[in-house]
Design a protein around this motif. Structure first.
Motif, PDB file in Angstrom:
ATOM      1  N   ILE A 156       0.066  -5.714   1.554  1.00 40.45           N
ATOM      2  CA  ILE A 156      -1.345  -6.103   1.538  1.00 40.45           C
ATOM      3  C   ILE A 156      -1.562  -7.415   0.791  1.00 40.45           C
ATOM      4  O   ILE A 156      -2.658  -7.963   0.815  1.00 40.45           O
ATOM      5  CB  ILE A 156      -2.215  -4.996   0.902  1.00 40.45           C
TER       6      ILE A 156
ATOM      7  N   ASP B  72       1.998   1.347  -5.611  1.00 36.64           N
ATOM      8  CA  ASP B  72       0.960   2.129  -6.278  1.00 36.64           C
ATOM      9  C   ASP B  72       1.450   2.741  -7.581  1.00 36.64           C
ATOM     10  O   ASP B  72       0.692   2.845  -8.548  1.00 36.64           O
ATOM     11  CB  ASP B  72       0.449   3.250  -5.356  1.00 36.64           C
TER      12      ASP B  72
ATOM     13  N   GLU C  78      -6.598   5.225  -4.994  1.00 32.23           N
ATOM     14  CA  GLU C  78      -5.372   4.511  -4.619  1.00 32.23           C
ATOM     15  C   GLU C  78      -5.122   4.552  -3.116  1.00 32.23           C
ATOM     16  O   GLU C  78      -4.651   3.573  -2.533  1.00 32.23           O
ATOM     17  CB  GLU C  78      -4.169   5.125  -5.331  1.00 32.23           C
ATOM     18  N   ASN C  79      -5.435   5.688  -2.487  1.00 23.70           N
ATOM     19  CA  ASN C  79      -5.074   5.891  -1.084  1.00 23.70           C
ATOM     20  C   ASN C  79      -6.273   5.911  -0.138  1.00 23.70           C
ATOM     21  O   ASN C  79      -6.114   6.127   1.063  1.00 23.70           O
ATOM     22  CB  ASN C  79      -4.290   7.198  -0.943  1.00 23.70           C
ATOM     23  N   LYS C  80      -7.477   5.725  -0.691  1.00 22.47           N
ATOM     24  CA  LYS C  80      -8.732   5.638   0.080  1.00 22.47           C
ATOM     25  C   LYS C  80      -9.195   6.980   0.634  1.00 22.47           C
ATOM     26  O   LYS C  80     -10.348   7.110   1.036  1.00 22.47           O
ATOM     27  CB  LYS C  80      -8.624   4.630   1.248  1.00 22.47           C
TER      28      LYS C  80
ATOM     29  N   ASN D  89       3.495  -2.366   5.372  1.00 24.25           N
ATOM     30  CA  ASN D  89       2.398  -2.013   4.472  1.00 24.25           C
ATOM     31  C   ASN D  89       2.159  -3.029   3.360  1.00 24.25           C
ATOM     32  O   ASN D  89       1.682  -2.683   2.279  1.00 24.25           O
ATOM     33  CB  ASN D  89       2.656  -0.625   3.861  1.00 24.25           C
TER      34      ASN D  89
ATOM     35  N   GLU E 118       0.857  -1.172   0.000  1.00 22.37           N
ATOM     36  CA  GLU E 118       0.000   0.000   0.000  1.00 22.37           C
ATOM     37  C   GLU E 118       0.897   1.227   0.000  1.00 22.37           C
ATOM     38  O   GLU E 118       1.734   1.404   0.885  1.00 22.37           O
ATOM     39  CB  GLU E 118      -0.899   0.006   1.238  1.00 22.37           C
TER      40      GLU E 118
END
Length: 509
Positions: free
Chosen positions: A270, A342, A456-458, A268, A257
């Protein structure tokens, strides 16, 4: 000294350092030689040095990593002070010019003398030695030790490093060494039969030729006294459990992430997958996992939206195949790493570049050519450097940055980037599906950047928006976020006035 003089000096030093080992040896310009700094292709030695120490230089420059060899000035101290060779006896000078070759018979070199003035102002001479890189064998001392050149030092090689150099130089064929598996019990005989069938069909061979004879013809083993003895390539291609022999012959796929690899409390990852099996299994399963992990973008072009992949499939698939084919299997415990971030994807491959191959000078020089030949029969490789050209073309056609290669101590890293920050006319396909045609069509370039960032980052806040937008004005960025909120595209989340954790998310429809 004027600024211009300083610039001229710096430029002159840069040009000096670009001189090759051959150029330096052919030059009679003593001042040019004395201006050189010690490196992986240049060294200085006092005339007091013992001959067996010069033999170490023969080994180090002969093994590289520079394939252009190196130059040694004998009669010059480490600090650059010229002490010369004239003070040494005739026998010692002869020993210096022999470069300790009795202790390193496979080293190759030539020497000459150059007249100089030593640090006392006296007429003297130095010995200039050109040591050649030896392409076809490991350059070792008579006691079995071998060295490589690392920065400005000669470093002793480990047993594994010596074997790796022998393999890379073709002195030892690791691929063709017999494996320690039983045939046929430890092998996938149906897959072998399929492979043999392909060979018979492609070469119009007789059906009377046995599968084992086909394997031998492809250098995947040898038949002795009517018994087939498979080698390492055969095990990698057809063994039921190749990891018994090569614990590192697998791929570790990690998806992160964000854009950076973090650890500890900030870990990070996922997605974490271990992909094992034969080479064909690994390629197919890894391709499926990568396909499922990458995104699509919906791009506005010529008045309509079309879906494009995050990276061209042919580009990353070719990198995947190259990693499996050209990695070092002698590094038995080291896996291939695929890391998806990303904004970029990297593949870390055990094993350095082959001799003469560099990131700026790519050409077809396979480490595992018999493995490559076997995979060619399954259509995975063409063996003509076509794949490297395809990667370059696919990335160019997709308007993505060119591939980046980096060589580390543990191997080679290939990086491709999706350039998401600059895709002002593209939307993440997830956002496109949520927003629909009408709203997607109405977004400006900056608004697409914001929506892509949120997908991408919410989430996003004003500080995040300032990092990705062309404006540097806080109120302008705030207004862009507010405008998207007023139109029902974003939702503003806060718990109180002056909330430092206030942020925006994509509003679900």
């Amino acid at each position: 000294m004027t600024q211009l003089d300083l610039l001229e000096l710096l430029e002159k030093q840069s040009l000096d350092n670009l001189a090759s080992a051959d150029d330096l040896y052919k030059s009679n310009d003593v001042s040019l030689l004395l201006r050189q700094t010690e490196s992986n292709c240049f060294d200085r030695k006092s005339a007091r040095i013992q001959p067996d120490q010069l033999a170490i230089c023969l080994s180090a420059f002969g093994n590289g990593p520079s394939v252009h060899g190196g130059v040694i000035l004998i009669g010059v101290e480490n600090d650059g002070r010229v002490t010369g060779c004239l003070s040494q006896s005739t026998d010692k000078i002869q020993q210096l010019e022999f470069m300790g070759r009795d202790s390193c018979p496979s080293g190759r070199f030539q020497t000459k003398r150059l007249g100089v003035q030593n640090f006392r102002g006296e007429d003297d001479f130095i010995i200039v030695a050109k040591v050649d890189y030896v392409e076809e064998r490991l350059v070792a001392l008579t006691n079995g030790e071998a060295y490589c050149r690392e920065s400005d030092k000669s470093r002793k090689l480990t047993v594994n490093e010596k074997d790796e150099i022998r393999i890379d130089k073709g002195e030892r064929s690791f691929e063709l060494e017999p494996c320690q598996l039983d045939y046929p019990d430890d092998f996938r005989t149906k897959l072998i039969a399929q492979f043999a069938g392909r060979i018979r069909s492609n070469r119009e061979s007789s059906t009377e030729i046995s599968d084992e004879e086909i394997l031998e013809s492809m250098r995947l083993g040898r038949i002795r006294q009517n018994t087939f003895h498979p080698n390492n390539v055969c095990a990698l291609m057809f063994a039921k459990d190749p990891q018994r022999l090569f614990p590192g012959s697998y791929i570790r796929l990690l998806q992160y992430e964000g854009n950076d690899e973090k650890s500890g409390r900030d870990y990070n990852v996922i997605k974490d997958r271990m992909i094992e099996g034969t080479i064909l299994d690994i390629i197919k399963q890894a391709a499926t996992t990568i396909d499922a992990s990458l995104r699509d973008f919906t791009e506005f072009k010529a008045g309509k939206f079309t879906t494009v992949p995050e990276y061209p499939r042919d580009a990353w698939y070719e990198l995947l195949v190259n990693a499996c084919v050209h990695r070092s299997y002698h590094a038995r415990t080291q896996p291939i790493f695929i890391k998806i971030f990303d904004d970029h994807l990297i593949i870390e491959n055990p094993g350095s570049f082959m001799p003469s191959v560099t990131p700026d000078h790519f050409f077809h020089k396979p480490r595992n050519r018999f493995l490559m030949f076997a995979l060619r029969e399954f259509g995975e490789v063409k063996c003509i450097s076509e794949g490297t050209r395809r990667i370059k073309k696919e990335l160019h056609d997709a308007r993505l940055p060119p591939i980046e290669y980096t060589e580390k101590s543990y191997g080679v890293i290939a990086t491709i980037r999706n350039d998401i920050a600059n895709r002002t006319n593209s939307l993440d396909s997830e956002a496109y599906q949520i927003l629909g045609d009408a709203i997607s069509f109405s977004l400006s370039g900056d608004e697409r950047r914001i929506v892509n960032y949120v997908v991408e980052n919410k989430r996003i806040n004003v500080s995040d928006a300032l990092r990705i937008l062309t404006t540097t004005n806080w109120h302008t960025a705030k207004n862009k976020l507010k405008n998207l909120t007023d139109r029902g595209i974003l939702e503003f989340l806060t718990s109180k006035d002056r909330d430092p954790n206030a942020h925006y998310v994509l509003k679900k429809k």
